[in-house]
Scaffold this motif. Structure first.
Motif, PDB file in Angstrom:
ATOM      1  N   MET A   1      12.024   7.597  32.296  1.00  0.00           N
ATOM      2  CA  MET A   1      13.321   7.791  31.633  1.00  0.00           C
ATOM      3  C   MET A   1      14.457   7.792  32.649  1.00  0.00           C
ATOM      4  O   MET A   1      15.270   8.689  32.647  1.00  0.00           O
ATOM      5  CB  MET A   1      13.317   9.149  30.943  1.00  0.00           C
ATOM      6  CG  MET A   1      12.435   9.191  29.757  1.00  0.00           C
ATOM      7  SD  MET A   1      13.359   8.787  28.315  1.00  0.00           S
ATOM      8  CE  MET A   1      12.428   9.678  27.124  1.00  0.00           C
ATOM      9  N   ASN A  81       6.855   2.792  25.828  1.00  0.00           N
ATOM     10  CA  ASN A  81       6.928   4.079  26.506  1.00  0.00           C
ATOM     11  C   ASN A  81       5.845   4.978  25.933  1.00  0.00           C
ATOM     12  O   ASN A  81       5.866   5.315  24.741  1.00  0.00           O
ATOM     13  CB  ASN A  81       8.306   4.727  26.294  1.00  0.00           C
ATOM     14  CG  ASN A  81       9.292   4.330  27.367  1.00  0.00           C
ATOM     15  OD1 ASN A  81       8.900   4.016  28.489  1.00  0.00           O
ATOM     16  ND2 ASN A  81      10.573   4.346  27.040  1.00  0.00           N
ATOM     17  N   CYS A 138      15.920   3.295  22.197  1.00  0.00           N
ATOM     18  CA  CYS A 138      15.460   4.147  23.297  1.00  0.00           C
ATOM     19  C   CYS A 138      16.664   4.698  24.043  1.00  0.00           C
ATOM     20  O   CYS A 138      17.679   4.025  24.219  1.00  0.00           O
ATOM     21  CB  CYS A 138      14.568   3.357  24.249  1.00  0.00           C
ATOM     22  SG  CYS A 138      14.022   4.334  25.676  1.00  0.00           S
ATOM     23  N   VAL A 139      16.543   5.920  24.507  1.00  0.00           N
ATOM     24  CA  VAL A 139      17.611   6.575  25.258  1.00  0.00           C
ATOM     25  C   VAL A 139      17.954   5.796  26.537  1.00  0.00           C
ATOM     26  O   VAL A 139      19.044   5.929  27.081  1.00  0.00           O
ATOM     27  CB  VAL A 139      17.198   8.040  25.573  1.00  0.00           C
ATOM     28  CG1 VAL A 139      16.141   8.111  26.676  1.00  0.00           C
ATOM     29  CG2 VAL A 139      18.402   8.917  25.915  1.00  0.00           C
ATOM     30  N   GLY A 235      14.547   7.229  20.823  1.00  0.00           N
ATOM     31  CA  GLY A 235      13.126   6.931  20.627  1.00  0.00           C
ATOM     32  C   GLY A 235      12.189   8.024  21.072  1.00  0.00           C
ATOM     33  O   GLY A 235      11.100   8.173  20.519  1.00  0.00           O
ATOM     34  N   PHE A 236      12.600   8.827  22.075  1.00  0.00           N
ATOM     35  CA  PHE A 236      11.645   9.828  22.571  1.00  0.00           C
ATOM     36  C   PHE A 236      11.307  10.893  21.533  1.00  0.00           C
ATOM     37  O   PHE A 236      10.308  11.594  21.665  1.00  0.00           O
ATOM     38  CB  PHE A 236      12.110  10.445  23.898  1.00  0.00           C
ATOM     39  CG  PHE A 236      13.366  11.279  23.861  1.00  0.00           C
ATOM     40  CD1 PHE A 236      13.309  12.621  23.511  1.00  0.00           C
ATOM     41  CD2 PHE A 236      14.600  10.729  24.202  1.00  0.00           C
ATOM     42  CE1 PHE A 236      14.455  13.402  23.501  1.00  0.00           C
ATOM     43  CE2 PHE A 236      15.754  11.498  24.192  1.00  0.00           C
ATOM     44  CZ  PHE A 236      15.686  12.840  23.844  1.00  0.00           C
TER      45      PHE A 236
HETATM   46 MO   LIG Z   1      12.582   6.005  24.883  1.00  0.00          MO
END
Ligand SMILES: [Mo]
Ligand SMILES: Nc1nc2c(c(=O)[nH]1)N[C@H]1C(S)=C(S)[C@@H](COP(=O)(O)O)O[C@H]1N2
Length: 318
Positions: A1, A81, A138-139, A235-236
């Protein structure tokens, strides 16, 4: 990340413009297409999007003309991920091949009237017949559009019946270092992977339990056999390979909150106005495209979920 990953993304593939894969996204609402439409040469969704309403009936909404393309199956299943296997997105699919996803059970317990253990077959019987097409942001600044099979988590909540003290859901991924090489040896993370939602968030029809994508059972790299999909959050939050959901009274601490509290908050709602401490969140790169496109507030699902955050300062609730 980390932002290094932003620069290490896979080489963009040509944008797929096959007629059957083209759809017009409702910018504000999810698209749901009849299973089997794609692949029959028909244009998916044909300028309209269908969204389940809380009452169960389906409402058709006009699109604001935001054209999108499903991310190819090959990209969805090869760029992942899943840190229990590897922090290298391109390595996860291979390393996950020997992960045992059957038999599997999902236990739902805690502050509920009827704790229950679900098999994968139980979950499959709760499927919505439609595919659930959601953007995933996603971040790290990349995104995909994925057609899932699954159902709203509210269907599980209706079976276990949260009691009056339940305020949050705490989700946990399986912890199997023997099968998950990223967990072995030194690791900076407090395994197992944990995530959480408020009970109100989990009751929103877009909060999804997925067991398949592209009409196939989930592959290990995508979180087989059962995962969460929360399309309006980074997304996490969409935790993979879930074995346990607990209804709890206090806000759970997620793996990412524990690892880097100033970078990954509990809510983690997609918000182009609130930068990550180390990079902007204003734009994103859709896997398969070269240009960056603007990131949408709540990932484009504000009409469906925005009321959850009425009166809340989202700048403070990253
Ligand atoms: Mo992500
Ligand atoms: N258990 C677990 N779940 C996880 C992750 C992870 O490392 N472990 N990664 C998250 C992140 S950062 C993202 S972007 C999505 C990616 O899902 P995908 O690989 O199916 O696209 O899964 C999320 N769920």
């Amino acid at each position: 990340m980390d932002d290094r990953r932003l620069r290490e993304e896979i080489t963009p593939e040509p944008v797929y413009r096959r007629r059957h894969a083209i759809m017009r996204a409702a910018g504000v609402l999810p698209m749901i297409a009849g299973a089997g439409l794609v692949g029959c040469g028909q244009e998916e969704v044909a300028g309209q999007a269908v969204v389940p309403t809380p009452g169960g009936e389906q409402a058709v909404v006009a699109t604001p003309g935001y054209e999108e393309v499903l991310t190819p199956f090959e990209s969805v299943t090869s760029y992942n991920n899943f840190y229990e296997f590897s922090t290298d997105k391109d390595a996860v699919a291979k390393l996950a091949q020997s992960f045992k996803t059957s038999p599997w059970t999902l236990s739902v317990a805690g502050l509920v009237e009827k704790p229950q253990v679900f098999t994968v077959e139980d979950l499959a019987s709760m499927f919505m017949p439609e595919r659930l097409v959601f953007r995933m942001r996603c971040v790290e600044g990349w995104s995909m559009v994925i057609p899932w099979q699954g159902f709203p988590i509210s269907r599980i909540l209706d079976k276990v019946i949260p009691n009056g003290e339940a305020k949050y859901l705490r989700f946990e991924t399986v912890k199997r270092p023997d099968e998950m090489p990223g967990m072995r040896g030194f690791s900076p993370y407090a395994w197992p992977y944990v995530e959480g939602l408020t009970l109100d968030e989990a009751r929103n029809p877009l909060a999804t339990i997925a067991t398949g994508l592209y009409e196939k059972p989930l592959l290990a790299q995508n979180g087989a056999p059962v995962r969460l999909v929360v399309p309006w959050k980074y997304g996490f939050k969409s935790i993979k390979s879930i074995v346990k959901i607990e209804l709890v009274a206090r806000q759970p601490t997620s793996l990412w909150m524990a690892a880097a509290p100033s970078e990954y908050g509990f809510f983690a709602n997609v918000n182009p106005e609130v930068p990550h401490p180390r990079w902007t969140q204003a734009t994103e790169r859709r896997i398969g495209e070269t240009r960056r496109r603007p990131t949408l507030y709540l990932n484009g699902y504000a009409a469906a979920v925005g009321s959850l955050y009425a009166g809340m300062d989202l700048n403070k609730n990253f």
